[in-house]
Structure formats: structure tokens, C-alpha cells
Design an enzyme around this catalytic site. Structure first.
Site, PDB file in Angstrom:
ATOM      1  N   ASP A   1      56.087  46.195  50.243  1.00 61.39           N
ATOM      2  CA  ASP A   1      55.383  45.248  49.384  1.00 61.39           C
ATOM      3  C   ASP A   1      56.419  44.667  48.417  1.00 61.39           C
ATOM      4  O   ASP A   1      57.124  45.426  47.744  1.00 61.39           O
ATOM      5  CB  ASP A   1      54.313  46.024  48.597  1.00 61.39           C
ATOM      6  CG  ASP A   1      53.124  45.180  48.248  1.00 61.39           C
ATOM      7  OD1 ASP A   1      53.326  44.013  47.876  1.00 61.39           O
ATOM      8  OD2 ASP A   1      51.991  45.691  48.313  1.00 61.39           O
TER       9      ASP A   1
ATOM     10  N   ASP B   1      53.429  39.870  47.337  1.00 65.55           N
ATOM     11  CA  ASP B   1      52.355  39.914  46.351  1.00 65.55           C
ATOM     12  C   ASP B   1      52.148  38.550  45.680  1.00 65.55           C
ATOM     13  O   ASP B   1      53.134  37.897  45.296  1.00 65.55           O
ATOM     14  CB  ASP B   1      52.770  40.947  45.281  1.00 65.55           C
ATOM     15  CG  ASP B   1      51.656  41.273  44.318  1.00 65.55           C
ATOM     16  OD1 ASP B   1      50.624  41.777  44.769  1.00 65.55           O
ATOM     17  OD2 ASP B   1      51.826  41.026  43.104  1.00 65.55           O
TER      18      ASP B   1
ATOM     19  N   HIS C   1      43.490  47.822  48.394  1.00 60.56           N
ATOM     20  CA  HIS C   1      43.506  48.630  47.169  1.00 60.56           C
ATOM     21  C   HIS C   1      42.913  47.884  45.972  1.00 60.56           C
ATOM     22  O   HIS C   1      42.870  48.444  44.883  1.00 60.56           O
ATOM     23  CB  HIS C   1      44.949  49.032  46.866  1.00 60.56           C
ATOM     24  CG  HIS C   1      45.809  47.843  46.589  1.00 60.56           C
ATOM     25  ND1 HIS C   1      46.144  46.922  47.570  1.00 60.56           N
ATOM     26  CD2 HIS C   1      46.371  47.386  45.446  1.00 60.56           C
ATOM     27  CE1 HIS C   1      46.871  45.969  47.031  1.00 60.56           C
ATOM     28  NE2 HIS C   1      47.030  46.216  45.747  1.00 60.56           N
ATOM     29  N   ASP C   2      42.526  46.638  46.155  1.00 57.91           N
ATOM     30  CA  ASP C   2      41.916  45.870  45.062  1.00 57.91           C
ATOM     31  C   ASP C   2      40.424  45.631  45.294  1.00 57.91           C
ATOM     32  O   ASP C   2      39.774  44.962  44.493  1.00 57.91           O
ATOM     33  CB  ASP C   2      42.582  44.484  44.939  1.00 57.91           C
ATOM     34  CG  ASP C   2      44.057  44.562  44.577  1.00 57.91           C
ATOM     35  OD1 ASP C   2      44.451  45.501  43.852  1.00 57.91           O
ATOM     36  OD2 ASP C   2      44.809  43.674  45.014  1.00 57.91           O
TER      37      ASP C   2
ATOM     38  N   GLU D   1      50.173  37.293  50.135  1.00 63.78           N
ATOM     39  CA  GLU D   1      48.871  37.402  49.473  1.00 63.78           C
ATOM     40  C   GLU D   1      48.648  36.113  48.693  1.00 63.78           C
ATOM     41  O   GLU D   1      49.437  35.765  47.819  1.00 63.78           O
ATOM     42  CB  GLU D   1      48.853  38.589  48.520  1.00 63.78           C
ATOM     43  CG  GLU D   1      47.466  38.803  47.945  1.00 63.78           C
ATOM     44  CD  GLU D   1      47.461  39.609  46.640  1.00 63.78           C
ATOM     45  OE1 GLU D   1      46.422  40.216  46.349  1.00 63.78           O
ATOM     46  OE2 GLU D   1      48.461  39.611  45.914  1.00 63.78           O
TER      47      GLU D   1
HETATM   48  C1  GLC Z   1      48.057  41.716  43.694  1.00 69.92           C
HETATM   49  C2  GLC Z   1      47.965  43.206  43.952  1.00 69.92           C
HETATM   50  C3  GLC Z   1      47.276  43.852  42.781  1.00 69.92           C
HETATM   51  C4  GLC Z   1      48.118  43.602  41.558  1.00 69.92           C
HETATM   52  C5  GLC Z   1      48.386  42.114  41.345  1.00 69.92           C
HETATM   53  C6  GLC Z   1      49.475  41.888  40.363  1.00 69.92           C
HETATM   54  O1  GLC Z   1      46.829  41.103  43.639  1.00 69.92           O
HETATM   55  O2  GLC Z   1      47.304  43.433  45.167  1.00 69.92           O
HETATM   56  O3  GLC Z   1      47.037  45.217  42.982  1.00 69.92           O
HETATM   57  O4  GLC Z   1      47.461  44.100  40.426  1.00 69.92           O
HETATM   58  O5  GLC Z   1      48.805  41.489  42.540  1.00 69.92           O
HETATM   59  O6  GLC Z   1      50.709  42.268  40.884  1.00 69.92           O
END
Ligand code: GLC
Length: 544
Positions: A98, A199, A322-323, A248
Site C-alpha cells: 500500500d 491510497d 478496512h474502511d 483508490e
Molecule cells: C484511505 C485509506 C484509509 C485512510 C485514508 C487516509 O481511504 O483506505 O484507511 O484513513 O485513505 O490515508
């Protein structure tokens, strides 16, 4: 796997902190992942995506990186990661790291340098701006609550943090920053990893700093130079390697995602978007308690399926990470064992027959549920704790807040994997960093392996189907009966073959549409589908 075969692969997401603890400190570690590689091979997945394992103060569980070249001692060291990669490769499993490069932790040395002095060469690595009329430079809101600018008395300036105040946004317009970031990626390529998850990568180009009528998203989401930067990153790092990448994308659009992933543009292999998971929000507000809007779920999923296919892009498809809360609790039903099992299987079938690269989040394959926490003390997540405070300020009462957190908190998916019915679900010999749901005595990996009718075996079969039948990877998608309030029906077509997918999102048995032809060879099935009806939470795939 040959080049391009990544399209046929399935990714398993590991949240190391909650995966498997070998030291007894209550938190998972890299050696814990190594111990479970045989299990992951048994599940049948191709790639393992590890959420961040770098040095970090862990305010956002590793998404706040203080040193990109070092492994967080909590998880182990770089020898452990080397060993993991080697052992994974021996089992035909690939490793994706990641990469969090929209922001760094404020503990990162670049930030320490930048913060202390206006003359530092690192100052321009971030966004420091003077106040306007004693107010922050813009009215943008942080995604974790409050204004997105934090004031620093010493230099009388604010810095931008779209997430937590300890996550300072990097200035990608500075070519030196980009060079540093490409060096980091190249370091990990050399190290031996096989791919990357980037990310919130569509937030890297900030555009203008102006007040917003909303919360500021329109200035930095899919920002003005984002495609230029991603193309440059591709060319300077992984572009010519046999690597899978996934970005993402926060609040993005189909058109941008086609650009991000159409191979001709040389940006990324695939993208996550979240629109299909906002179907239990009220007016776009996450911290609300709403039922699933099923018609909207189908509409959004299908719009993306068709749009991305048409533009020759590539989707990552998923229910969980995980979110996000656990999908059986969210779109299925975890109120009884039978409903949990049937809805877990149905949701797996619907998702894995779609086009794109499927992601399985640890524990999803055994149908893990939300923990149904009952007090605020059980929560650990920074976003959830901020939301708690802000809902308190808005006058919500404790039980309303707990109900909303129970539905939406990111901690719902962060409880440790339930490996067995032993103490602490076999996750740790110490005290787990977050409570483990009581249902681990029944819902655990050991039980799931032994029970041939478990959700796990459906996941294993779905992965196998993808590996063996090109229609699953390459077939076009035809949405059907989009107005049906309970059934999710679509077809896949490839080289003269058609597969029909029928799934019942309600817990009661439902009459199939009269004109639906369900003749053919059954490929996979859960629940009965006969005499014109399909069982509650039933699902079937038929080759026609
Ligand atoms: C992404 C991650 C999340 C994190 C955010 C900031 O959305 O999946 O867990 O808090 O980015 O890095």
C-alpha cells in the site's frame, strides 16, 4: 502468470494489525502472515495486498507514514518482509504494498523540517499558506472532521491536511516531491514486491485554494494535473514491469476512471470507487442510519460495469475493506446463522460474477460480521472517535450515536480474524488491541474449512471459476430486470457463451420473472431455484 494475467486474478486484502499475532502483544505482525500463507493458498487467491506496514505513529493505523523505507517495528523488520515475499512466491502468491503518497505523517522528517522553518527546502513539500483575515486559507473540511487547515503559531501559517491533523498533504506540484516519491516506489520494486495499491491517489493534484460552497472536494478530487502525474509516475516507476496496480479513487467519475485505467494512457491497471457503498447513506451523509437502497445499488454497479467496459478501463470490485463495515451485516443479514450463511454466499456470487478484479477482505471469506459494539470505549478508529465527538456536539444522544457507529464505523471490519474457537479466536495469546466479536466460537476459519457448506467453500469455488472460465474475466455484462425490488439479475456474454446470474437480496423466497429462461447447466448455486421461485438469499449461475 504471464503478463496481463493479472486480469484473471483475485486479491486478498490483509490488515496486518488484525491478522495474526505471533509475539503476544495483541497486534498482528508479518511473521503472523507468513504462518498463514498455506491457508491463503488454500483459499486460492493470487495477490495479497498488505495495508501499510511502514514506520508510523499509527494515528491512522499506518496511513500516516513517517518513514517510507522502514518497516514498523510493531510488524517486524525488512527481513520479515523479504521472507514473506519469498515464502509467498513459493506458493504462487504475489505481494502488493500500500503506497500512501497523498500525505505523510507529521512525524515524517520532511514535515519536521518544513514545519520549523519557512526557509527550509522542505517547506514546499507541503502546502503552507498564510491566513486570510484571521481565518484558515479556505473553508475546506477534513475528511475526518473539522477544517482541513491546521495553524502553526511559529511561522503563522496553516498547513493542509485533508485527513487527520497528523496527515499533512504533499505538494505534488513540486517536482522534487515527485522525484522522492518515485524513488520510494522504485525501492520497493527492487525489493521484490509485485504490485501496489495507491491510497487516495486521485486527490494528489490540488488545484486552486478557494473557498467552497460545499466541503472543498471539487477543487482536489480528480484535480487538474492528476492524469499527468499518474502517467509520469507510471513511466518513471512500474510502467514497464509486470506489476498490478490499483488506485483508490475518492468520489470519482466513470470518465476519470476510464482515463486512469485505459492501458493506452499508461496510468494504473485498475481502480476502486465507492459509489456503490454509499447506498445506505442519507443525502450523502455517512454518519446516518439508513437501510440499503437496493435499486440504487444495482443501478450504480451496472452503470460502472457498462461504462468502464465501454471505455476499455478496468474496475476493482469489492464489498469490503478496512474502511467499510462487514458486508453480511450490511447488505445481508447476520441475525441468525442460517441467514448469515445464505446471505454471505449470495453476496459473494453476485460480486465475483461481475467484471473486474475482485478483492476479498480478510475474514469476508468466512462471513465475519460487524462486532456490534455497545460502548464508545470499544472503538479505536480516529475517524469514528471524531465522528462521535461531532455528533455529540450536534446534540445526538449516546444511543443514537452508538447505533450509527455500529452501522458505519471503520472498526466494524478491523476486529481480528477469527481463526478458531480458542481463546481470542486464536488471533493472539495476549490482549487483543480491539475487542473480538463473541461469535468467534462459531464463525472461525477452522470451522469454515471443516464445513463443506460454509461460505468459505463458495469463495474458493468462485475463485476457481474465474481462473478456469474466461467469460468471468472478459465477458460483457448485460443488466436485466433493473426495476425488480429483490432480485439482482444479469448476464455475461463471451465468444458465443452466456452465463445468467440470478440472486435474491431478500430473506424470503421470491417468484422469478415469468419470462426469465433459467434453463441450462448450473455453474454454482446456493439455495433452491426451482418451480419458478428462488430461496431467500438464494443465488445461481447458469450457463446457457
Ligand atoms: C484511505 C485509506 C484509509 C485512510 C485514508 C487516509 O481511504 O483506505 O484507511 O484513513 O485513505 O490515508
Amino acid at each position: 502468470m504471464a503478463q496481463n494475467d493479472w486480469k484473471k486474478s483475485v486479491v486478498y486484502q490483509i490488515y496486518p494489525k488484525s491478522f495474526n499475532d505471533t509475539t503476544g502483544n495483541g497486534e498482528g505482525d508479518i511473521q503472523g502472515i507468513i504462518q498463514k500463507l498455506d491457508y491463503l493458498q488454500y483459499v486460492g487467491v493470487d495477490y495479497l495486498w498488505l495495508t501499510p506496514v511502514y514506520e508510523s505513529p499509527m494515528n491512522d493505523n499506518g496511513y500516516d507514514i513517517s518513514n517510507y523505507y522502514k518497516i514498523n517495528a510493531q510488524f517486524g523488520n525488512s527481513d520479515d518482509l523479504k521472507e514473506l515475499i519469498e515464502q509467498a512466491h513459493q506458493r504462487d502468491l504475489k505481494i502488493m504494498l500500500d503506497i500512501v503518497i497523498n500525505h505523510t505523517s507529521t512525524d515524517h522528517e520532511w514535515f519536521s523540517e518544513a514545519y520549523s522553518s519557512e526557509d527550509s527546502p522542505y517547506r514546499d513539500y507541503y502546502f503552507f499558506r498564510r491566513s486570510v483575515n484571521n481565518a484558515p486559507p479556505t473553508n475546506w473540511e477534513s475528511k475526518f472532521g473539522g477544517n482541513a487547515w491546521k495553524y502553526d503559531d511559529k511561522t503563522e501559517a496553516y498547513y493542509l491536511h485533508l485527513f487527520d491533523v497528523t496527515q499533512a498533504d504533499l505538494n505534488w506540484d513540486n517536482p522534487q516531491v515527485r522525484n522522492e516519491l518515485y524513488d520510494i516506489i522504485n525501492y520497493w520494486i527492487e525489493f521484490g514486491v509485485d504490485g501496489f495499491r495507491f491510497d487516495v491517489i486521485n486527490l494528489i493534484s490540488k488545484g486552486e485554494f478557494k473557498d467552497s460552497e460545499k466541503i472543498g472536494k471539487e477543487f482536489y478530487t480528480d484535480g487538474p494535473r492528476v492524469h499527468e502525474y499518474l502517467h509520469e509516475m507510471n513511466r518513471r516507476t512500474f510502467g514497464d514491469k509486470d506489476m498490478m496496480t490499483v488506485g483508490e479513487m475518492s468520489s470519482t467519475t466513470i470518465n476519470h476512471c476510464i482515463k486512469y485505467t485505459n492501458p493506452e494512457r499508461q496510468e494504473l491497471s485498475s481502480v476502486f470507487n465507492f459509489h456503490h457503498l454509499k447506498v445506505d447513506y442519507i443525502d450523502g451523509e455517512k454518519w446516518s442510519n439508513a437501510k440499503l437502497d437496493f435499486l440504487k445499488l444495482k443501478e450504480i454497479l451496472m452503470e460502472w460495469q457498462l461504462g468502464i467496459y465501454e471505455g476499455n478501463g478496468w474496475n476493482a470490485i469489492f464489498w469490503c475493506n478496512h474502511d467499510q463495515p462487514r458486508v453480511v451485516s450490511r447488505f445481508g443479514d447476520d441475525s441468525t446463522e442460517a441467514l448469515r450463511t445464505s446471505s454471505g454466499k449470495m453476496l459473494a456470487i453476485v460480486l465475483h460474477m461481475l467484471q473486474g478484479t475482485p478483492y476479498i477482505y480478510q475474514g469476508e471469506e468466512i462471513g465475519m460480521t460487524d462486532p456490534h459494539f455497545t460502548t464508545i470505549d470499544q472503538y479505536r478508529d480516529v475517524e469514528s472517535l471524531n465522528a462521535y465527538k461531532s455528533m455529540k456536539l450536534k446534540g445526538y444522544n449516546e444511543s443514537e450515536i452508538l447505533e450509527i457507529l455500529g452501522q458505519k464505523s471503520r472498526d466494524n471490519s478491523r476486529t481480528p480474524i477469527q481463526w478458531s474457537n480458542e481463546r481470542n479466536a486464536g488471533f493472539t495469546s495476549g490482549a487483543p488491541w480491539i475487542d473480538i466479536p463473541e461469535n468467534y466460537d462459531k464463525i472461525n476459519v477452522e470451522t469454515a474449512i471443516a464445513d463443506k457448506n460454509s461460505i468459505l467453500h463458495v469463495y474458493r469455488k468462485l475463485i476457481k471459476l474465474r481462473h478456469e472460465h474466461d467469460i468471468v474475466t472478459y465477458g460483457s455484462v448485460e443488466p436485466l430486470y433493473m426495476n425488480d425490488e429483490n432480485l439482482f439479475i444479469y448476464k455475461r456474454h463471451y465468444n458465443g457463451t452466456t452465463w445468467l446470474v440470478v440472486a435474491n437480496f431478500s430473506k424470503s423466497s421470491i417468484q422469478l420473472p415469468k419470462d426469465l429462461n433459467i434453463e441450462g447447466e448450473t455453474i454454482i448455486q446456493s439455495g433452491q431455484c426451482e418451480n419458478g421461485t428462488i430461496d431467500g438469499f438464494g443465488a445461481i449461475v447458469i450457463a446457457q
